[in-house]
Design an enzyme around this catalytic site. Structure first.
Site, mmCIF file in Angstrom:
data_model
loop_
_atom_site.group_PDB
_atom_site.id
_atom_site.type_symbol
_atom_site.label_atom_id
_atom_site.label_comp_id
_atom_site.label_asym_id
_atom_site.label_seq_id
_atom_site.Cartn_x
_atom_site.Cartn_y
_atom_site.Cartn_z
ATOM 1 N N TYR A 1 3.162 14.186 3.335
ATOM 2 C CA TYR A 1 5.124 13.583 2.330
ATOM 3 C C TYR A 1 5.352 14.493 1.794
ATOM 4 C CZ TYR A 1 3.878 8.688 3.464
ATOM 5 O OH TYR A 1 4.040 7.414 3.821
ATOM 6 N N LEU B 1 10.662 -2.937 6.568
ATOM 7 C CA LEU B 1 12.306 -3.621 6.482
ATOM 8 C C LEU B 1 12.691 -2.605 9.059
ATOM 9 C CD1 LEU B 1 14.656 -2.862 3.968
ATOM 10 C CD2 LEU B 1 13.770 -4.847 4.695
ATOM 11 N N ALA B 2 11.786 -2.154 9.424
ATOM 12 C CA ALA B 2 11.228 -1.761 10.702
ATOM 13 C C ALA B 2 12.469 -0.553 10.586
ATOM 14 C CB ALA B 2 12.068 -2.460 11.883
HETATM 15 N N1 LIG Z 1 0.539 4.437 6.304
HETATM 16 C C1 LIG Z 1 1.615 5.107 7.210
HETATM 17 O O1 LIG Z 1 1.669 6.037 8.302
HETATM 18 C C2 LIG Z 1 2.998 5.139 6.606
HETATM 19 C C3 LIG Z 1 4.646 5.615 7.237
HETATM 20 C C4 LIG Z 1 5.676 4.819 7.326
HETATM 21 C C5 LIG Z 1 5.717 4.301 5.825
HETATM 22 N N2 LIG Z 1 4.937 4.529 4.780
HETATM 23 C C6 LIG Z 1 4.305 3.620 3.384
HETATM 24 O O2 LIG Z 1 5.507 3.011 3.161
HETATM 25 C C7 LIG Z 1 6.504 2.678 2.402
HETATM 26 C C8 LIG Z 1 7.259 2.018 3.249
HETATM 27 O O3 LIG Z 1 7.552 2.722 5.129
HETATM 28 P P1 LIG Z 1 9.613 2.561 5.378
HETATM 29 O O4 LIG Z 1 9.676 3.700 4.498
HETATM 30 O O5 LIG Z 1 9.433 2.550 6.921
HETATM 31 O O6 LIG Z 1 10.224 1.207 4.618
HETATM 32 P P2 LIG Z 1 11.072 0.000 5.574
HETATM 33 O O7 LIG Z 1 11.522 -0.991 4.309
HETATM 34 O O8 LIG Z 1 10.985 -0.338 6.585
HETATM 35 O O9 LIG Z 1 12.247 1.698 5.394
HETATM 36 C C9 LIG Z 1 12.816 2.198 4.532
HETATM 37 C C10 LIG Z 1 14.113 2.537 5.313
HETATM 38 O O10 LIG Z 1 15.521 1.643 4.889
HETATM 39 C C11 LIG Z 1 16.054 1.307 4.769
HETATM 40 N N3 LIG Z 1 16.243 0.625 3.662
HETATM 41 C C12 LIG Z 1 15.317 0.266 1.645
HETATM 42 N N4 LIG Z 1 16.510 -0.780 1.954
HETATM 43 C C13 LIG Z 1 17.653 -0.598 2.166
HETATM 44 C C14 LIG Z 1 19.060 -1.179 1.804
HETATM 45 N N5 LIG Z 1 19.101 -2.571 0.134
HETATM 46 N N6 LIG Z 1 20.151 -1.241 2.143
HETATM 47 C C15 LIG Z 1 20.211 -0.811 3.628
HETATM 48 N N7 LIG Z 1 19.141 0.240 4.080
HETATM 49 C C16 LIG Z 1 18.114 0.482 3.375
HETATM 50 C C17 LIG Z 1 16.241 2.953 3.915
HETATM 51 O O11 LIG Z 1 16.358 3.623 5.537
HETATM 52 P P3 LIG Z 1 17.705 5.133 5.712
HETATM 53 O O12 LIG Z 1 16.838 6.015 4.809
HETATM 54 O O13 LIG Z 1 17.816 5.289 6.998
HETATM 55 O O14 LIG Z 1 19.148 4.675 4.670
HETATM 56 C C18 LIG Z 1 15.026 3.390 4.260
HETATM 57 O O15 LIG Z 1 14.757 4.413 4.670
HETATM 58 C C19 LIG Z 1 6.781 4.570 2.680
HETATM 59 O O16 LIG Z 1 7.526 4.766 1.556
HETATM 60 C C20 LIG Z 1 5.535 5.166 2.330
HETATM 61 O O17 LIG Z 1 5.104 4.817 1.354
HETATM 62 C C21 LIG Z 1 3.743 4.788 5.313
#
Ligand SMILES: NC(=O)c1ccc[n+]([C@@H]2O[C@H](COP(=O)([O-])OP(=O)(O)OC[C@H]3O[C@@H](n4cnc5c(N)ncnc54)[C@H](OP(=O)(O)O)[C@@H]3O)[C@@H](O)[C@H]2O)c1
Length: 327
Positions: A53, A216-217
């Site tokens: 990252y 949250l996809a």
């Molecule tokens: N192991 C792996 O391969 C892998 C892959 C992905 C993630 N991860 C881990 O999992 C964590 C979470 O994944 P994710 O970022 O994909 O999770 P997520 O919760 O599905 O998506 C987060 C995104 O949702 C939006 N968001 C979050 N809260 C919000 C709110 N209250 N209102 C409006 N929009 C909101 C933001 O998008 P915008 O940026 O568009 O504003 C944020 O970047 C990462 O930080 C990482 O540590 C691991």
């Protein structure tokens, strides 16, 4: 807050984990510090990161996120309060050996993560995905050495096939190595099958801790997205379109929105609350770009779904019938 046992280990974590992929990508150091401070204030005791990252962001590089976390840990002196999880596997440079899960890279990557994170140990060291070019016994031997040296407490696996996990358990048992204690797959109400199909049986049989990402996809499960509206102005919307803009998933999106409005909660809170109804999930990893988003998403812990709401959400997102129809 009710803490959860992490798989069959002796440690307990908060029911929500803070993801950090946003740090160094969607937000810079100052806002990242605020988000981490707020997470600790809310009682979140587990953070997830990865060595790669957030290399894909403009003006970024491999290790940027771990560097931000390391500075924060050193500044705040909070290391002892935190269960810190990181990952290795991705390419850290152009060097063909500076990637993967070879013994050499496990030692190199862990040493570099420890340096960037400014810590003497990693609580949960995860393989980011599998490496077809390295026998699993080689990787496990190297990880076992890190545990023996006290540099790592537990090991976990992300983005791995169920059969590979089982193979790894046999290798661990045969050689007396530590075993993977956790899995980190993607999981949300619009992406259930990967976990609920074969992985589910492995999780149950081996008592694995399940810490899914993208609850949250990647932002799709927010009211910034709608079937007929324009895509939101965020670098994640293209990925969301590719993966989630299907009729079935829009129906799920609309149901989540309808129930959220009726309950006077937000879509993000409802989507995370639905995950928390699944007893095979230990704690979802949430991603937040601001203190406000973190507080909102953390509010999911207060949202209780009744039986009818859970049934509606389970049914609209059910994958079994679709799967059976093409099996
Ligand atoms: N192991 C792996 O391969 C892998 C892959 C992905 C993630 N991860 C881990 O999992 C964590 C979470 O994944 P994710 O970022 O994909 O999770 P997520 O919760 O599905 O998506 C987060 C995104 O949702 C939006 N968001 C979050 N809260 C919000 C709110 N209250 N209102 C409006 N929009 C909101 C933001 O998008 P915008 O940026 O568009 O504003 C944020 O970047 C990462 O930080 C990482 O540590 C691991």
């Amino acid at each position: 807050m009710e803490h959860r046992r992490l798989g069959t280990t002796g440690i307990k974590i908060s029911p929500i984990i803070l993801g950090t992929m946003q740090m160094g990508w969607r937000i810079e150091e100052e806002e990242s510090f605020k988000v981490m401070d707020k997470a600790i204030e809310l009682g979140i005791n587990c953070f997830d990161t990865a060595d790669v990252y957030s290399y894909w962001a403009d003006n970024s590089y491999q290790g940027k996120t771990e560097t931000i976390i390391g500075k924060w840990l050193s500044d705040r002196g909070t290391r002892d309060d935190l269960i810190l999880a990181t990952k290795l596997r991705g390419a850290m440079s152009e060097d063909v050996n500076d990637r993967g899960l070879s013994r050499r890279h496990v030692h190199q990557a862990s040493a570099n993560s420890l340096k960037r994170l400014q810590t003497d140990w990693i609580d949960l060291y995860q393989i980011h995905s599998f490496d077809n070019d390295t026998p699993i016994s080689e990787t496990l031997h190297a990880l076992n050495l890190l545990v023996d040296k006290g540099l790592v407490n537990y090991i976990g696996a992300s983005n791995i096939h169920p059969w590979m996990l089982v193979e790894s358990f046999w290798e661990s048992e045969k050689n007396g190595y530590v075993k993977f204690e956790t899995v980190q797959p993607p999981y949300s109400i619009v992406r259930r099958m990967l976990v609920e199909h074969q992985m589910f049986h492995v999780i149950k049989k081996y008592g694995l801790g399940v810490i899914p990402y993208s609850p949250l996809a990647g932002g799709f499960l927010t009211d910034r997205y709608s079937r007929d509206g324009p895509k939101p102005d965020t670098p994640r919307s293209e990925g969301a379109e590719k993966r989630y803009f299907t009729d079935k998933r829009w129906k799920i999106h609309e149901t989540v929105k309808e129930i959220a409005v009726a309950k006077e909660v937000t879509m993000t809170q409802l989507a995370i609350a639905w995950i928390l109804t699944k007893d095979f999930i230990t704690a979802p990893i949430i991603g937040a770009n601001s203190v406000e988003q973190l507080e909102e998403n953390f509010g999911a812990l207060e949202v209780k779904l009744d039986d009818d709401e859970t049934k509606r959400l389970d049914e609209v997102s059910d994958w079994v019938a679709d799967y059976e129809s093409i099996r």
